[in-house]
Design an enzyme around this catalytic site. Structure first.
Site, PDB file in Angstrom:
ATOM      1  N   GLY A  63       1.512  16.156  -9.137  1.00  0.00           N
ATOM      2  CA  GLY A  63       2.676  15.289  -8.966  1.00  0.00           C
ATOM      3  C   GLY A  63       3.437  15.068 -10.249  1.00  0.00           C
ATOM      4  O   GLY A  63       3.079  15.557 -11.330  1.00  0.00           O
ATOM      5  N   GLY A 120      -1.720  10.576 -10.483  1.00  0.00           N
ATOM      6  CA  GLY A 120      -0.777   9.511 -10.178  1.00  0.00           C
ATOM      7  C   GLY A 120      -1.067   8.898  -8.830  1.00  0.00           C
ATOM      8  O   GLY A 120      -2.043   9.238  -8.157  1.00  0.00           O
ATOM      9  N   ALA A 121      -0.238   7.962  -8.419  1.00  0.00           N
ATOM     10  CA  ALA A 121      -0.365   7.327  -7.109  1.00  0.00           C
ATOM     11  C   ALA A 121       1.018   6.897  -6.647  1.00  0.00           C
ATOM     12  O   ALA A 121       1.914   6.655  -7.463  1.00  0.00           O
ATOM     13  CB  ALA A 121      -1.304   6.129  -7.150  1.00  0.00           C
ATOM     14  N   ASP A 122       1.177   6.805  -5.338  1.00  0.00           N
ATOM     15  CA  ASP A 122       2.446   6.387  -4.760  1.00  0.00           C
ATOM     16  C   ASP A 122       2.524   4.877  -4.576  1.00  0.00           C
ATOM     17  O   ASP A 122       3.604   4.292  -4.617  1.00  0.00           O
ATOM     18  CB  ASP A 122       2.652   7.085  -3.413  1.00  0.00           C
ATOM     19  CG  ASP A 122       2.636   8.600  -3.567  1.00  0.00           C
ATOM     20  OD1 ASP A 122       3.403   9.111  -4.406  1.00  0.00           O
ATOM     21  OD2 ASP A 122       1.853   9.272  -2.879  1.00  0.00           O
ATOM     22  N   GLY A 135       3.101  14.011  -2.427  1.00  0.00           N
ATOM     23  CA  GLY A 135       3.364  15.352  -2.933  1.00  0.00           C
ATOM     24  C   GLY A 135       2.766  16.432  -2.050  1.00  0.00           C
ATOM     25  O   GLY A 135       2.984  17.624  -2.283  1.00  0.00           O
ATOM     26  N   GLU A 141      -6.880  16.418  -3.460  1.00  0.00           N
ATOM     27  CA  GLU A 141      -6.994  15.294  -4.395  1.00  0.00           C
ATOM     28  C   GLU A 141      -8.187  14.420  -4.037  1.00  0.00           C
ATOM     29  O   GLU A 141      -8.976  14.044  -4.913  1.00  0.00           O
ATOM     30  CB  GLU A 141      -5.708  14.466  -4.376  1.00  0.00           C
ATOM     31  CG  GLU A 141      -4.519  15.154  -5.041  1.00  0.00           C
ATOM     32  CD  GLU A 141      -3.220  14.383  -4.873  1.00  0.00           C
ATOM     33  OE1 GLU A 141      -2.286  14.654  -5.639  1.00  0.00           O
ATOM     34  OE2 GLU A 141      -3.132  13.532  -3.970  1.00  0.00           O
ATOM     35  N   LYS A 159       5.308   1.262  -8.682  1.00  0.00           N
ATOM     36  CA  LYS A 159       4.317   1.656  -7.674  1.00  0.00           C
ATOM     37  C   LYS A 159       3.399   0.507  -7.266  1.00  0.00           C
ATOM     38  O   LYS A 159       2.561   0.664  -6.366  1.00  0.00           O
ATOM     39  CB  LYS A 159       3.471   2.816  -8.203  1.00  0.00           C
ATOM     40  CG  LYS A 159       4.286   4.054  -8.590  1.00  0.00           C
ATOM     41  CD  LYS A 159       5.094   4.587  -7.429  1.00  0.00           C
ATOM     42  CE  LYS A 159       5.694   5.960  -7.719  1.00  0.00           C
ATOM     43  NZ  LYS A 159       6.692   5.945  -8.798  1.00  0.00           N
TER      44      LYS A 159
END
Length: 268
Positions: A63, A120-122, A135, A141, A159
């Site tokens: 991502g 990462g994270a949403d 993504g 993941e 986020k």
């Protein structure tokens, strides 16, 4: 999105080593500068790479935020500051990036225990539960990050949410292509009380296909879905579902870059 961020003038050596401006007690603070969201992601990513040590097996995330961490790891390897690193990529995209940077790669078959994963994270809730996978790489993941001793998550402050789904953006679910409309309807009905709507992810006019040959159904919620573990179990009981994008009780550390600097949150 641009966010105000305090600008510190520090030593050239510190800035060169970390890639992040350092604080000098003898230098006055200049007026705030404006950093883009991508610059904030890079700051968080570089901070996360400070956890990396030579000899580690690393989960390499996917991502727009994780790519900065992978880039930094490659840079430190070239400089000789990291040695004997083995990376396990979570997507074909990350695999290609790591190869281009000269990062040695392997997989979970050869290294079933991963020392550290950075991704990462949403969305991140107050309990460090995550939504990931916008993504399109949520299955790989979750496999890699579920096998790691330490999972460091890197985000910008946009986020942070009060509850998962609280951003109003997608919570992805990977499903098999066979009768995808039937599966999407079952997912939508499952969260009817939360005002859920389900939509197949489309790119360039065609269904988005994951690295595993599956589809993604995006779930959108108008309300809190409640007990996350119960929701997770209910999703996974639907035939046709492969995996979902809720990463529960997995993150050990979350690094947040925001207008007041970098905040490190550790799971209690």
């Amino acid at each position: 999105m641009a966010i105000a961020y305090p600008h510190f003038i520090g030593s050239e050596k510190a800035s060169m080593e970390t890639g992040i401006p350092s604080l000098s007690h003898s230098t006055p603070v200049s007026p705030p500068v404006i950093l883009t969201q991508d610059e904030l992601k890079k700051i968080a990513a570089y901070k996360a790479v400070e956890f990396v040590e030579s000899g580690m097996v690393l989960g390499l995330g996917t991502g727009s935020t994780a790519k900065h961490a992978v880039e930094r790891i490659g840079e430190l390897l070239r400089q000789g500051k990291l040695k004997n690193i083995v990376g396990i990529p979570t997507s074909k995209m990350t695999h290609e990036q790591a190869v281009s940077l000269g990062i040695p790669l392997s997989d979970l078959n050869e290294h079933p225990v991963v020392d550290l994963a950075i991704d990462g994270a949403d969305e991140v809730d107050p309990h460090l539960n995550l939504v990931k996978g916008r993504g399109g790489s949520l299955l790989r993941e979750k496999m890699v990050e579920g096998a790691c001793k330490k999972f460091v998550v890197i985000v910008d402050e946009s986020k942070l949410v009060k509850y998962l789904g609280g951003s109003g953006l997608a919570m992805p679910v990977e499903i098999i292509p066979f009768c995808w409309k039937f599966t999407a309807k079952r997912l939508q009905d499952l969260f009817e009380d939360a005002g859920c709507s389900a939509a197949l992810r489309i790119e360039k006019g065609e269904p988005f296909v994951t690295d595993n040959g599956n589809y993604i159904v995006n779930l959108f919620f108008k309300k809190d879905i409640g007990d996350l573990k119960a929701a997770s179990d209910a999703i996974l009981r639907i035939a046709g579902v492969v995996e979902h994008g809720m990463f529960l009780d997995m993150a050990t550390t979350v690094i947040v870059a925001g207008e007041l600097g970098v905040t490190v949150k550790n799971r209690q």
